[in-house]
Design an enzyme around this catalytic site. Structure first.
Site, PDB file in Angstrom:
ATOM      1  N   ARG A  74      67.468  69.434  55.548  1.00 44.19           N
ATOM      2  CA  ARG A  74      66.858  70.543  56.277  1.00 44.19           C
ATOM      3  C   ARG A  74      66.885  70.273  57.772  1.00 44.19           C
ATOM      4  O   ARG A  74      66.937  69.131  58.195  1.00 44.19           O
ATOM      5  CB  ARG A  74      65.373  70.678  55.896  1.00 44.19           C
ATOM      6  CG  ARG A  74      65.106  70.639  54.450  1.00 44.19           C
ATOM      7  CD  ARG A  74      63.602  70.613  54.249  1.00 44.19           C
ATOM      8  NE  ARG A  74      63.314  70.296  52.844  1.00 44.19           N
ATOM      9  CZ  ARG A  74      62.114  70.214  52.327  1.00 44.19           C
ATOM     10  NH1 ARG A  74      61.049  70.407  53.101  1.00 44.19           N
ATOM     11  NH2 ARG A  74      61.945  69.932  51.054  1.00 44.19           N
ATOM     12  N   ASP A  82      64.262  71.680  61.009  1.00 43.74           N
ATOM     13  CA  ASP A  82      63.010  72.409  61.224  1.00 43.74           C
ATOM     14  C   ASP A  82      63.209  73.658  62.064  1.00 43.74           C
ATOM     15  O   ASP A  82      64.266  73.875  62.654  1.00 43.74           O
ATOM     16  CB  ASP A  82      62.005  71.513  61.966  1.00 43.74           C
ATOM     17  CG  ASP A  82      61.497  70.386  61.101  1.00 43.74           C
ATOM     18  OD1 ASP A  82      61.649  70.466  59.874  1.00 43.74           O
ATOM     19  OD2 ASP A  82      60.961  69.417  61.683  1.00 43.74           O
ATOM     20  N   ARG A 133      61.837  63.602  65.964  1.00 45.84           N
ATOM     21  CA  ARG A 133      60.882  64.253  66.863  1.00 45.84           C
ATOM     22  C   ARG A 133      59.686  63.345  67.153  1.00 45.84           C
ATOM     23  O   ARG A 133      59.142  63.364  68.267  1.00 45.84           O
ATOM     24  CB  ARG A 133      60.442  65.594  66.274  1.00 45.84           C
ATOM     25  CG  ARG A 133      61.618  66.593  66.210  1.00 45.84           C
ATOM     26  CD  ARG A 133      61.287  67.821  65.401  1.00 45.84           C
ATOM     27  NE  ARG A 133      60.113  68.493  65.930  1.00 45.84           N
ATOM     28  CZ  ARG A 133      59.506  69.513  65.317  1.00 45.84           C
ATOM     29  NH1 ARG A 133      59.981  69.969  64.155  1.00 45.84           N
ATOM     30  NH2 ARG A 133      58.459  70.076  65.846  1.00 45.84           N
TER      31      ARG A 133
END
Lengths: 257, 257
Positions: free
Chosen positions: A53, A55, A202
């Site tokens: 994935r 975000d 992140r």
């Protein structure tokens, strides 16, 4: 019925999506690609699988997906057909026929991400969706030291969202570095690893910027790797500066690091 | 009451605006800057004057505006105050105090624009609002020849929207050239002149791309300069590839062309 598996390299501007994966609360990249394939297949549903994935707001220069079609079609023709049905913020860059046991996620050996930081005193209007604005004076030596401490095989629990569904949080980071892009007045982080956890990059960036700003010492990284506690690390930096650049399916990527 | 005149260099991403100038049909850059100044001035209306309009979707790296304030404030403080009230797609890059007879439009001696063309076979998702997508094989020699014919002092009636309110359509183009940006797979046009008419650069680009594509010969430019008829020229290229880069207030810009 026999099917043909296809591997696609996908670029997308993540600004207007809730993320790669289908969710009930908004438009996803996966949904748009599956819609395009369904149109191309005259209504037949085609499930796609990505390397992982991304975000909300996160971009991709080289996301990889695979899917099976009940037809054999020339890669360039497939690319043309799907691109003509995709919105302008998603584009298939390359299509290949692959063997049936190729798997976009399970076959991946490594990934490369970059994270762009806009250093201009006032945020550049053209970068507002494509960089994190962080115009503060930084200690770049401490930043480089902190990043070097992230390299290697570690349990990255402190750098993983508590919402993860993974049990094994040990990963190997081959490259964690930062370079100044003087022409664009940006700081560009590069991370290459055998896999990255939920929000890992992140949180790396959020923590390293605190160190660069002098709020924490570089040695804080050693402690974070030790304590295995997400709450001890820095904030999760905004998704908009993050780009999935490459997914590697051959161990040879390690030779050129 | 004595006032102080300020000159500002402004950058904006024109994607979400109907253009620079206030219009009844949507949000304009002018309106946003005037709103920010009004807020800063506790409700007092401040009129701003720009070097010229830019159309819907057109961007600016170096638009120039001026306005008068009944107060004297440090340029950097003014910049900070206004930027903090502007939306993220507009940014004041520089503020200067100027003499009362400086005028953003009337004092301008020349302007520089660039126009970016995305040559990728499939449009780059990240450039969809920032370039014209034109992925066709071109004759670059003919393109260069056509551009060179635009240089000089000419009546540019054929290259001006019929909606113009100007009477004198003679302008001097000092530079009309194109370069390949290999790294970004773009064609970048540069135009420098003493002034440009309504839609002039977009009609230049629309016409020159027809010549590059082989639909017209480079000599068509000679004919267009002769016939003075907008309908004889090519289409108006999309505003989204166009950037106002510089406004010159000193004739010395001609020395460095």
């Amino acid at each position: 019925m026999s099917t043909q598996r296809y591997k696609c390299l996908v670029q997308y501007d993540g600004t207007n999506y809730v993320g790669y994966q289908i969710q009930i609360n908004g438009k996803s990249v996966q949904e748009e690609i599956e819609k395009a394939l369904k149109k191309m297949m005259k209504g037949q549903t085609i499930k796609i699988t990505a390397s992982g994935r991304t975000d909300s707001g996160v971009h991709a220069l080289g996301q990889v997906i695979h899917f099976d079609l009940p037809i054999s079609i020339k890669p360039e023709s497939l690319r043309l057909a799907v691109n003509s049905m995709l919105p302008a913020d998603i584009s298939i860059k390359q299509v290949e026929k692959v063997v049936d046991d190729f798997h976009a996620r399970y076959s991946a050996k490594g990934k490369k991400y970059i994270y762009r930081v806009d250093l201009n005193r006032f945020a550049d209007p053209f970068k507002r969706f494509y960089t994190l604005h962080h115009p503060y004076r930084m200690n770049e030596d401490n930043l480089a030291l902190a990043l070097s401490k992230l390299e290697g095989e570690h349990d990255f629990t402190s750098f993983c969202s508590t919402r993860t569904d993974k049990e094994n949080l040990v990963r190997t980071v081959y490259v964690a570095k930062v370079e100044r892009d003087e022409a664009n007045n940006e700081l560009v982080f590069t991370f290459i690893g055998n896999g990255f956890l939920y929000n890992m990059i992140r949180i790396f960036v959020g923590t390293c910027l605190q160190i660069a700003d002098g709020l924490k010492k570089p040695e804080e990284i050693d402690r974070l790797l030790e304590v295995k506690d997400r709450n001890a690390a820095g904030p999760t930096a905004s998704g908009k500066g993050l780009y999935l650049v490459d997914v590697y399916y051959d161990e040879s990527f390690k030779e050129n690091l």
